[in-house]
Design a protein around this motif. Structure first.
Motif: not given
Length: 481
Positions: A268-285, A326-332
């Motif tokens: 999952l860390l490799e998937l995040v990379g520099e940034r990764l879009p997430v849902t509004d609940t902080g989950a993987l799309q 991993v730090e979660l923002g509103a969309t990534r």
């Protein structure tokens, strides 16, 4: 051609799933669905009410799957609904009249939940027909549960006991009632209860304590389904011998890397990379979730609609977020700036990788122990679970006895090899051990036996002990090696 061949292989693999594994997955999926139902209901009512409805629906959906051959929680028709409420449930489920009155309203709200959360797959008109039938059945359901001819003889006896205030899960109360039933009633009076669930008006009813009998021996504190404490000490000694006889010595980093939870977190860390879009609940799309599920071989979750429905993904993702990797923002999601322990690759720095893995596992274990996933997060169950998890991680692993059919044991007490509360004790621990295997703290083989390695064992030996202190004494010291 290659694609068709691939589909055939997946279908063949799915068909090889054992009945026990299929049942375990169904129970896990049901628990996840009810978690979402509780969250949905709590927006409109008290959590206690939502929890009660979820428990009611869990039993109904389980009976629908087990006795009507209908496993899909969103698959209903008029005949199935009527058979479940008027025939299967009254015969298989011992509940009070007040609880029976709540069945139809709970199902009405459940159908609302399916529709509002887009889980309903059929035409809206079909759902309207089901709601109309529920309105018609409300009184019939009560009559069905009151009808002694729709219950077994033992069911009528237990229904009488419940109406008299007996807690069937309380061994002393239940034994007192059965002593009264077997020794203070005539044969005709016992027959009246077994046939009708009632005593003639001329016979004094049972009141708690009327049996004038209590079990002198209490249930053993040590779980009956685990090897004894002497065996635990022997296994601890053997496992420590694998680490040169020193429980505090560092172990090879490869031991930590073997645990599926650690492997998945790194992925999952490799998937995040520099940034990764997430849902509004902080989950993987959903597209990323599909990639993860496929690459990890989680074929049973190929059609999952949300990461929160896949415990194998949810657990490492949650641990990474809680540990600051991993730090979660509103969309990534982005790499964390101040993780609890820096992540370094195994091949670059084995010692640094071990520190990362231990911290990650501590977080995951604490979350698994302190966050209820089985509706049985009482302290006694959690202590049993930690013991069982330690046995699973020690040499030889852990094989639990087959889980009993609790409904049958309620209806046929003569079949019990252990008191009913001890049977519940086994079932609750088995559910939580399955959760531990799902998230990757231990493994579960094809025969249902749980295994760990030196890394998972040391985690349980140290952090598990601190968690036990926290539960028993409120010790708030950090959970770290």
């Amino acid at each position: 051609m290659a694609k068709r061949s691939s589909r055939r292989k997946k279908s063949s693999a799915s068909s090889r799933i054992s009945p026990a594994e299929r049942e375990r997955r169904a129970e896990r999926d049901l628990a996840t669905l009810m978690k979402h139902y509780r969250s949905w209901r709590e927006a409109a009512t008290d959590p206690e009410v939502a929890e009660g409805e979820a428990q009611t629906l869990t039993v109904l959906l389980r009976m629908k799957r087990e006795h009507l051959g209908s496993p899909g929680p969103a698959e209903w028709d008029l005949t199935l609904l009527e058979e479940l409420l008027l025939y299967v449930a009254p015969r298989k489920w011992l509940i009070s009249r007040v609880e029976a009155m709540n069945l139809v309203p709970a199902l009405v709200r459940y159908f609302d939940f399916l529709e509002e959360t887009d889980r309903w797959r059929r035409a809206p008109a079909h759902l309207a027909d089901l709601r109309g039938l529920l309105d018609e059945l409300e009184l019939e359901v009560l009559e069905a549960f009151d009808d002694p001819t729709r219950r077994s003889s033992s069911g009528n006896v237990l229904t009488y006991a419940m109406d008299a205030g007996v807690d069937l899960a309380d061994k002393q109360q239940f034994d007192d009632f059965m002593h009264w039933y077997n020794n203070q009633l005539t044969r005709e009076q016992r027959t009246a209860i077994s046939d009708t669930g009632r005593l003639p008006a001329s016979v004094p009813p049972y009141v708690p304590g009327a049996g004038e009998w209590a079990e002198e021996e209490t249930a053993p504190e040590w779980p009956w389904f685990l090897p004894d404490d002497d065996e635990l000490e022997r296994r601890i000694a053997r496992r420590i011998e694998e680490n040169d006889g020193d429980a505090n010595a560092d172990i090879p980093a490869e031991q930590w890397a073997q645990l599926p939870l650690v492997q998945r977190a790194v992925s999952l860390l490799e998937l995040v990379g520099e940034r990764l879009p997430v849902t509004d609940t902080g989950a993987l799309q959903r597209a990323d979730l599909r990639k993860v599920v496929e690459s990890w071989g989680l074929t049973e979750h190929a059609n999952a609609r949300s990461m929160w429905d896949v415990l194998e993904v949810e657990a490492p993702w949650t641990a990474l977020c809680q540990g600051g990797w991993v730090e979660l923002g509103a969309t990534r999601a982005v790499p964390g700036k101040q993780p609890m322990e820096p992540y370094v690759a195994l091949e670059e720095d084995p010692e640094g990788f071990s520190d990362f893995a231990k911290t990650l596992l501590n977080i995951a274990l604490t979350h698994l122990v302190l966050v209820d996933r089985s509706s049985s997060a009482d302290i006694d169950t959690t202590m049993d679970f930690l013991l069982a998890l330690t046995f699973a991680s020690a040499p030889e692993g852990l094989q639990l006895p087959p889980q009993p059919d609790l409904v049958e044991l309620y209806e046929q007490p003569e079949r019990r090899e252990h008191p009913i509360e001890e049977c519940w004790r086994l079932v609750r621990v088995a559910v939580r051990l399955d959760n531990a295997a799902d998230i990757g703290l231990v493994w579960k083989d094809a025969d249902g036996k749980y295994h760990g390695n030196l890394a998972s064992f040391l985690l349980l030996l140290f952090s598990g002990g601190k968690l036990r202190d926290l539960l028993m004494h409120g010790d708030d010291e950090g959970l770290s090696f």
